[in-house]
Structure formats: C-alpha cells, structure tokens
Scaffold this active site. Structure first.
Site, PDB file in Angstrom:
ATOM      1  N   PRO A  95       0.801  -1.230   0.000  1.00 32.04           N
ATOM      2  CA  PRO A  95       0.000   0.000   0.000  1.00 32.04           C
ATOM      3  C   PRO A  95       0.831   1.276   0.000  1.00 32.04           C
ATOM      4  O   PRO A  95       0.353   2.330  -0.416  1.00 32.04           O
ATOM      5  CB  PRO A  95      -0.822  -0.123   1.297  1.00 32.04           C
ATOM      6  N   GLU A 122      -0.587  -9.274   7.556  1.00 35.74           N
ATOM      7  CA  GLU A 122      -0.333  -7.873   7.905  1.00 35.74           C
ATOM      8  C   GLU A 122       0.805  -7.258   7.111  1.00 35.74           C
ATOM      9  O   GLU A 122       1.155  -6.109   7.319  1.00 35.74           O
ATOM     10  CB  GLU A 122      -0.015  -7.769   9.404  1.00 35.74           C
ATOM     11  N   ARG A 160      -0.347  -6.802 -22.565  1.00 36.00           N
ATOM     12  CA  ARG A 160      -1.119  -6.334 -23.722  1.00 36.00           C
ATOM     13  C   ARG A 160      -0.361  -5.260 -24.494  1.00 36.00           C
ATOM     14  O   ARG A 160      -0.740  -4.914 -25.622  1.00 36.00           O
ATOM     15  CB  ARG A 160      -2.488  -5.824 -23.287  1.00 36.00           C
ATOM     16  N   ASP A 175      -6.058   3.200 -25.974  1.00 34.20           N
ATOM     17  CA  ASP A 175      -6.660   2.950 -24.671  1.00 34.20           C
ATOM     18  C   ASP A 175      -6.647   4.192 -23.792  1.00 34.20           C
ATOM     19  O   ASP A 175      -5.864   5.122 -24.006  1.00 34.20           O
ATOM     20  CB  ASP A 175      -5.887   1.844 -23.933  1.00 34.20           C
TER      21      ASP A 175
END
Length: 234
Positions: A95, A122, A160, A175
């Site tokens: 994170p 954790e 891709r 895109d």
C-alpha cells in the site's frame, strides 16, 4: 516477457493465465509466467511462513526466511544459466508503493524478465523490504487480502503492450491513459444504430474522419475532466 510470481496461493492464477488476452499471449510465446510458492522454501514441518508481530499487535507478518530463500535460489539459477548480468526488476506490492499507472505498465512491458512478490496477512517483515532493490507499487489507496490480484493487474496491463499480442496495435495506443495527453478513452458505439431510444451520434456516421477524430478528442477531454482528482463521484 518472463514474469516470476512469488505467492502463497499459486492456484489463484490458474484460470487467469489460461483465458483471454493473457492466455493468447502465452500461446504466442510472448508471455511466460512462472509461479513460485515461497511456502516451499520453509524448513519446519508445519511449513510456517508467518509469525506474530514483535512488539504486539493484530495479525501475522510474513517471515523473511522463506521469501529471501526463494529469491536467492531464483537469482542463483539465473546466474548459473548465464543471465545473472541482466538486471531483474523486482516488484513489491504494498500500500505504500508508488501508484501503478500506464507509464509503469509500459516499463514492465519493455523488460525481458521481472519478478513480483505477493504478500498476505499484515504484510512483510521490514527486512524483506531492505534485502533487495525493490520497485514498490500499489494499485491504489485501499487494502486487499493479498497481492495476487494486483500481480494479475500488472501482468495483464503490461503483456497487452507487448508488440504483436493484440490483433490491432492501435488498440493499445488508443486505450485510456495511453494517449499522449493522458486522457481517458472516448465513448464507443457499435450496431444497432438505435437502442432503447438512444442513437449513435451522427458524426460517427458521417464518414468524415477529421470530424470523427475531433469529436473523439473532445469526448476524451470531457471524460477526463469529469474524473479529475478531487471530484467526488459518489
């Protein structure tokens, strides 16, 4: 492009690697994904990969021994095969990492080989963070149960972009976020011309490619502005 995925749940990748564009890339030989279960590097009879946090607190923390043993074995294998001099980008999903975006997806697509480490519980013992030259990445400001879904996102977003994987190279260039301006993609329409009272914009039926591109550029700007940071979409 070869991707090494370190995970405690390799079976989660089964269908993902077989279906859709990722499956096609593998069939073409453009993508090779090797799964490494770092539980296999444990040395105790319970195959322990986590332990309670020192100092107290909830949850369990991934131990450094099995993760580092798996990575060291992989690096030694690369050296034995004569690939040790080629840098191996190493991705740690956390994170606190930098946001994963189109530019970083292209960077991964340009690498012949890279590694991604999936966490659980954790998080990792801090000494794992310090042991290798990680590029730490995050999908966004939220928490998932593990790094497997983000790893799949990295693999799909980068594979891709490998030349030849998509049938039409313009698909990737057009895109969202791939435009030079970083805009979202424009609206798309197909047949039928009318559906539930809504019709295809006349400009798309005009055959005038300059007008069509101008309309699409305008719609890209409008969509991007509507999703600008700080704009509450709830």
């Amino acid at each position: 492009m070869k991707v090494h995925v370190l995970t405690l749940f390799p079976r989660l990748f089964g269908a993902f690697l077989e279906e859709g564009m990722v499956g096609i890339a593998r069939e073409q030989g453009a993508l090779d994904v090797e799964l490494h279960d770092y539980r296999d590097a444990t040395t105790d009879r319970h195959r322990t990969v986590d332990d309670r946090p020192i100092g107290g607190g909830p949850g369990m923390v991934i131990k450094p021994e099995p993760v580092c043993a798996t990575i060291d074995r992989l690096l030694a294998q690369r050296a034995d095969e004569g690939r040790g001099e080629v840098p191996l980008p190493m991705i740690l999903l956390t994170p606190s990492g930098a946001p994963f975006d189109a530019e970083r997806a292209q960077w991964l697509a340009d690498q012949p080989e890279w590694l991604v480490l999936c966490g659980r519980y954790e998080g990792f013992d801090e000494r794992i963070h310090q042991a290798y030259p990680w590029a730490e990445l995050s999908l966004g400001p939220y928490v998932l149960s593990g790094g497997e879904v983000p790893a799949m996102a990295l693999i799909e977003a980068s594979s891709r972009l490998i030349p030849g994987v998509l049938g039409d190279p313009e698909s990737a260039r057009q895109d969202s976020f791939s435009h030079r301006e970083g805009h979202l993609d424009h609206p798309h329409y197909t047949r039928p011309r009318e559906f539930r009272g809504q019709t295809v914009p006349d400009v798309l039926l005009s055959g005038d490619h300059s007008q069509i591109e101008a309309w699409r550029a305008s719609r890209r700007k409008e969509r991007t502005a509507a999703q600008a940071p700080g704009k509450d979409q709830r």
